[in-house]
Design an enzyme around this catalytic site. Structure first.
Site, mmCIF file in Angstrom:
data_model
loop_
_atom_site.group_PDB
_atom_site.id
_atom_site.type_symbol
_atom_site.label_atom_id
_atom_site.label_comp_id
_atom_site.label_asym_id
_atom_site.label_seq_id
_atom_site.Cartn_x
_atom_site.Cartn_y
_atom_site.Cartn_z
ATOM 1 N N SER A 172 0.818 -1.205 0.000
ATOM 2 C CA SER A 172 0.000 0.000 0.000
ATOM 3 C C SER A 172 0.861 1.268 0.000
ATOM 4 O O SER A 172 1.618 1.502 -0.933
ATOM 5 C CB SER A 172 -0.969 -0.036 1.175
ATOM 6 O OG SER A 172 -1.958 0.949 1.048
ATOM 7 N N ASP A 385 -8.694 -5.561 -5.618
ATOM 8 C CA ASP A 385 -8.378 -4.366 -4.846
ATOM 9 C C ASP A 385 -9.043 -3.138 -5.454
ATOM 10 O O ASP A 385 -8.885 -2.854 -6.642
ATOM 11 C CB ASP A 385 -6.860 -4.162 -4.815
ATOM 12 C CG ASP A 385 -6.439 -2.927 -4.035
ATOM 13 O OD1 ASP A 385 -7.247 -2.451 -3.215
ATOM 14 O OD2 ASP A 385 -5.310 -2.457 -4.242
ATOM 15 N N HIS A 441 -6.628 -5.929 -1.555
ATOM 16 C CA HIS A 441 -5.607 -4.895 -1.389
ATOM 17 C C HIS A 441 -4.371 -5.429 -0.675
ATOM 18 O O HIS A 441 -3.284 -4.871 -0.804
ATOM 19 C CB HIS A 441 -6.207 -3.719 -0.606
ATOM 20 C CG HIS A 441 -5.267 -2.565 -0.433
ATOM 21 N ND1 HIS A 441 -4.683 -1.910 -1.495
ATOM 22 C CD2 HIS A 441 -4.787 -1.941 0.694
ATOM 23 C CE1 HIS A 441 -3.906 -0.935 -1.058
ATOM 24 N NE2 HIS A 441 -3.941 -0.939 0.268
#
Length: 464
Positions: A172, A385, A441
């Site tokens: 991320s 995601d 994600h």
């Protein structure tokens, strides 16, 4: 009294420094932990003694031959999420039991192939803290400065790792943290006559690289999946115009009212919900619904699980509960400030205020610098995601390769355990992008076996 154990601990306390480990920071055993044959260490590094600024870390040795295997630094994004907490839901040695009171071995932990150092960064994340309130106003530069100070002191504390192959990895917002740290360590190498960081590769999971484009990619993802119609997607493109791969600005995004209204409409339609917060909660995984577990059930040692399409969506919830158990915090050498609030995987009330402007920074130039040192970069991205959609990241990778005149050498499906793993794009064995079928994600949480496969066979074996 265990006399043998007492003298063994005394031996390590006296001679630990000789072997390059601070034995007083070794974790004896975490509550509910199964027996293991590897060592764990944790503690604080004071990155600024005058300000009272300290970062917390968790080191896990490789389960086999740790003295000859590389070191991987793992940073979790957010910004504001704990890398130490993330270890219990991704690449670390353990996950929690279904009632969150015990631990079980993670069969897909990256300690199978590497030593791993988890760092809670920036200040205000996990058990990292400062005694100076202004230190909680942070951004990419201040975070990177603290990480450099941390790494230098940490290597002095653990000198056995100084000459190891070093990998930098994360997910991320680590799309900012990791390239920045990599370039800082490379710059340090240029002026250092002593320590030289032996960086061998970067591994980034669903990295935030061009924030404004990543936001727009969500609505392209909705349209490509049939979650919204073409007209609404075209309306978003029209109302939110002005950004493309070749015309990216580092300025923070201020969407027009008409653009925001179109986006909000798409959110409600895509997830068939009546509130924007409810829709945004689904960005982490557009395929699966979120965990609806209750803290009270875990207090009563009831099992809290929610398995949807082979993924337990309550795993982060249980890890958060486990790390709030006082005996766990004591065994971890954590929480020396005695937090006045509940420990959270991603803090909301620690006072952390991360620069909104820094989120919009284009990270392709930083990655380009890494690649120019012939250090391979591997990016893997979960196809489910909605936070940083694969469809946008692929465009960033293609632009990066084009700007560096890297030729596409592989464009093919990849398989794992006789199943479709996703798609792989390789550019001269230097830049690799892999999509991961069915992953959200956090690929290391939702498809841990595939993530370990990528790390072992693409990141490590390419450069060793």
């Amino acid at each position: 009294m265990d006399i043998g154990g007492f003298f063994l601990r005394l031996f390590f306390f006296i001679f630990g420094g000789i072997f390059g480990y601070p034995m007083d920071e070794q974790i004896g055993k975490l509550p509910g932990q199964p027996h293991v044959n590897f060592r764990q260490f944790s503690g604080y590094i004071d990155v600024d003694g005058k300000a009272g600024r300290s970062l917390f870390y968790y080191l896990v040795e490789a389960e086999n031959d740790p003295m000859n295997l590389p070191l991987t630094v793992w940073l979790t994004g957010g910004p504001g999420c704990s890398s130490v907490g993330d270890s219990f839901i991704s690449v670390g040695p353990f996950t929690t039991s279904n009632n969150a009171h015990c631990l079980q071995r993670n069969p897909h932990s990256w300690i199978k192939v590497s030593n791993i150092l988890f760092i809670d960064s920036p200040i205000g994340v996990g058990w990292s803290y400062s005694k100076t309130s202004s230190d909680y106003q942070v951004g990419d530069d201040s975070t990177n400065e603290d990480l450099l100070a941390f790494i230098l002191q940490w290597f002095d504390k653990y000198p056995n790792f100084k000459s190891r192959d070093l990998y930098l990895a994360g997910s991320s917002y680590a799309g900012h943290f990791i390239p920045n740290l990599g370039n800082t360590l490379l710059d340090y190498n240029k002026q250092s006559n002593d320590l030289k960081f032996n960086i061998k590769g970067l591994a980034l999971g669903n990295p935030l690289l061009r924030s404004k484009l990543d936001i727009l990619a969500l609505y392209e993802l909705f349209w490509s999946r049939g979650m919204i119609n073409k007209d609404l997607h075209q309306q978003i493109l029209k109302e939110c115009d002005g950004i493309d791969e070749d015309n990216y600005s580092n300025n923070a995004t201020n969407w027009s009212e008409s653009c925001q209204q179109a986006m909000d409409k798409a959110e409600l339609i895509a997830f068939n919900v009546t509130s924007i917060p409810e829709a945004k909660a689904r960005h982490f995984d557009i395929l699966r619904s979120t965990c609806d577990g209750k803290w009270e059930d875990l207090n009563l040692e009831k099992e809290v699980i929610k398995i949807t399409y082979e993924v337990d969506m309550c795993l982060p919830f249980r890890a958060e509960f486990y790390l709030n158990i006082p005996e766990v915090q004591k065994a971890f050498h954590g929480n020396r400030t005695n937090l006045e609030y509940q420990w959270r995987g991603c803090f909301e009330n620690s006072g952390l205020n991360y620069s909104a402007a820094d989120r919009a920074i284009d990270m392709l130039p930083a990655l380009k610098q890494i690649l120019q040192h012939s250090i391979p970069v591997t990016i893997f991205s979960g196809e489910e995601d909605g936070v940083v959609p694969t469809i946008g990241t692929l465009k960033h990778v293609k632009k990066l390769a084009k700007d560096m005149n890297l030729n596409l050498t592989k464009d093919e499906a990849w398989n794992h355990e006789n199943k479709d793993g996703g798609w792989k794009y390789s550019y001269e064995n230097l830049l690799t992008f892999m999509t991961v079928k069915g992953a959200n994600h956090h690929v290391t949480l939702s498809k841990p076996s595939q993530a370990l496969f990528i790390f072992t066979n693409i990141v490590l074996n390419r450069t060793r």
